[in-house]
Structures are given as C-alpha cells and as structure tokens.
Design a protein around this motif. Structure first.
Motif, PDB file in Angstrom:
ATOM      1  N   UNK A 156      34.020  31.235  40.720  1.00 21.81           N
ATOM      2  CA  UNK A 156      33.936  32.565  40.146  1.00 21.81           C
ATOM      3  C   UNK A 156      35.001  33.454  40.765  1.00 21.81           C
ATOM      4  N   UNK A 157      35.624  34.313  39.951  1.00 21.54           N
ATOM      5  CA  UNK A 157      36.646  35.242  40.443  1.00 21.54           C
ATOM      6  C   UNK A 157      36.780  36.416  39.486  1.00 21.54           C
ATOM      7  N   UNK A 158      37.423  37.471  39.969  1.00 16.69           N
ATOM      8  CA  UNK A 158      37.736  38.606  39.096  1.00 16.69           C
ATOM      9  C   UNK A 158      38.662  38.171  37.969  1.00 16.69           C
ATOM     10  N   UNK A 159      39.594  37.258  38.286  1.00 20.62           N
ATOM     11  CA  UNK A 159      40.553  36.748  37.305  1.00 20.62           C
ATOM     12  C   UNK A 159      40.919  35.325  37.694  1.00 20.62           C
ATOM     13  N   UNK A 160      41.114  34.493  36.702  1.00 24.12           N
ATOM     14  CA  UNK A 160      41.565  33.117  36.916  1.00 24.12           C
ATOM     15  C   UNK A 160      42.950  32.990  36.307  1.00 24.12           C
ATOM     16  N   UNK A 161      43.912  32.524  37.088  1.00 22.05           N
ATOM     17  CA  UNK A 161      45.311  32.485  36.645  1.00 22.05           C
ATOM     18  C   UNK A 161      45.829  31.081  36.386  1.00 22.05           C
ATOM     19  N   UNK A 162      44.954  30.083  36.403  1.00 22.20           N
ATOM     20  CA  UNK A 162      45.417  28.701  36.209  1.00 22.20           C
ATOM     21  C   UNK A 162      44.362  27.897  35.448  1.00 22.20           C
ATOM     22  N   UNK A 163      44.783  26.739  34.954  1.00 21.50           N
ATOM     23  CA  UNK A 163      43.888  25.870  34.193  1.00 21.50           C
ATOM     24  C   UNK A 163      42.765  25.301  35.065  1.00 21.50           C
ATOM     25  N   UNK A 164      43.026  25.154  36.365  1.00 24.74           N
ATOM     26  CA  UNK A 164      42.014  24.725  37.325  1.00 24.74           C
ATOM     27  C   UNK A 164      41.770  25.869  38.308  1.00 24.74           C
ATOM     28  N   UNK A 165      40.574  25.977  38.878  1.00 25.95           N
ATOM     29  CA  UNK A 165      40.299  27.063  39.812  1.00 25.95           C
ATOM     30  C   UNK A 165      41.268  27.056  40.999  1.00 25.95           C
ATOM     31  N   UNK A 166      41.867  28.205  41.297  1.00 23.25           N
ATOM     32  CA  UNK A 166      42.774  28.348  42.441  1.00 23.25           C
ATOM     33  C   UNK A 166      42.773  29.811  42.876  1.00 23.25           C
ATOM     34  N   UNK A 167      41.956  30.112  43.871  1.00 25.41           N
ATOM     35  CA  UNK A 167      41.805  31.485  44.335  1.00 25.41           C
ATOM     36  C   UNK A 167      43.012  31.992  45.105  1.00 25.41           C
ATOM     37  N   UNK A 168      43.899  31.101  45.540  1.00 26.08           N
ATOM     38  CA  UNK A 168      45.059  31.493  46.341  1.00 26.08           C
ATOM     39  C   UNK A 168      46.191  32.081  45.505  1.00 26.08           C
ATOM     40  N   UNK A 169      46.133  31.960  44.201  1.00 20.28           N
ATOM     41  CA  UNK A 169      47.196  32.509  43.364  1.00 20.28           C
ATOM     42  C   UNK A 169      47.180  34.038  43.435  1.00 20.28           C
ATOM     43  N   UNK A 170      48.312  34.601  43.742  1.00 21.17           N
ATOM     44  CA  UNK A 170      48.411  36.046  43.949  1.00 21.17           C
ATOM     45  C   UNK A 170      48.036  36.836  42.688  1.00 21.17           C
ATOM     46  N   UNK A 171      48.188  36.246  41.510  1.00 15.48           N
ATOM     47  CA  UNK A 171      47.831  36.928  40.271  1.00 15.48           C
ATOM     48  C   UNK A 171      46.336  37.229  40.184  1.00 15.48           C
TER      49      UNK A 171
END
Length: 180
Positions: A156-171
């Motif tokens: 879960x996140x405010x926004x997902x920036x990739x096809x797979x979960x990756x919380x480290x993406x600055x976006x």
C-alpha cells in the motif's frame, strides 16, 4: 484520527487483498519538528498476521511481515526509510540514492503503540525531530506492507510508480508535510 491530515493509501494492483478494506494514515508535523503518524488498517485483526509484541528495539527485515513505513527525502538524492512493526520493533535506514544504502547514525528511537478494535488496527508512531531532516517541509512517501492471515502480502502507498511494488521510487514521495 484527524480527517484534515488523513491520507488514503492505495493497494498495488499486482497484490490485491480482499481482507483489508482500507489503509489510512494521519500525519502531523508539529512546530517542534516531531512527526506523529497514525496508520489505520481497516480490517478485522483476525484478517491480518500481526507479529507478536516485543521490546522496542531496532530490528532488520521488518518489511517481510506486516509493517508500516515512511520514506523521507533528505535532498535531491538522499532519503531515509523508517519501518514500524506492530511488534513495537523499528528500523531506520539511510540511502545515498535509489536503494544505495549507507550507514546510519541513529541516536534516538521512534515511539510505537498498537491499538486493536473489531474492524481496525491502529499503529501510532511518534518520530522525534532528531530523526528527521531539518527544514520547514518534508517530502514523504507513506507506505505499508500487510501480511494476511494466509501469509500473502499486499503493498500500500500514496502512489505506485511501477508495475511491481517499489516504495523506494522517488515518484512515490508525493506528500509534503509542513510544521504546524
């Protein structure tokens, strides 16, 4: 939980979960620079696999089970990751860039408490100003890894920036918190 500063997290489409109805986070940065977070997991406690209570201490690998997280930008490249377990354990990691972990010098710990109700679990966290980068505003990502009773995980996140979960993406650091 204050509705004014409450933010709904989205379940990543690659990891749908029928047992969790909603994840909301109230985030309040006070005038002293302390950050109060309240993660509300809208599910019956029996639907979630919660780690057993433990003494508050640093522990690695908390994201492998139910864990609430916070990512805070330090500058254009650096960021800090916080992990908060319902067990009471926590972790803080510093990064020089995307997933480039560096040594952390942590001298204080966050305070964590767990409140369980029939239809929700709340994880309350107080992060002292000494653990946060200075400045009038913080650029953050609010996230959670939830482990269902059957062992499956959702992200879960405010926004997902990739096809797979990756919380480290600055976006995904989409929220700006300002001192009140």
């Amino acid at each position: 939980m204050s509705a004014q500063n409450t933010h709904s997290l989205l379940c990543h489409p690659a990891s749908p979960c029928a047992g969790v109805f909603a994840v909301e986070v109230a985030a309040n940065l006070d005038a002293h620079g302390d950050l109060a977070l309240c993660y509300r997991l809208g599910a019956a406690p029996a639907a979630l696999r919660l780690p057993a209570p433990r003494p508050p201490a640093f522990a690695d690998g908390l994201w492998q089970h139910t864990c609430c997280e916070l990512f805070v930008a330090v500058d254009a490249e650096k960021y800090r990751e916080f992990n908060f377990s319902p067990s009471g354990e926590w972790a803080v990691y510093d990064f020089a860039g995307y997933r480039e972990r560096i040594d952390s010098a942590i001298s204080v710990a966050p305070q964590i408490s767990l409140v369980q109700a029939d239809a929700a679990v709340e994880l309350r966290v107080l992060i002292p100003a000494a653990l946060l980068p200075g400045g009038a505003a913080l650029q953050v990502g609010l996230t959670a890894v939830l482990e269902a009773a059957d062992g499956s995980k959702t992200y879960w996140a405010l926004a997902h920036a990739a096809a797979q979960p990756d919380f480290h993406l600055r976006q995904s650091f989409t929220l700006t918190l300002k001192a009140s």
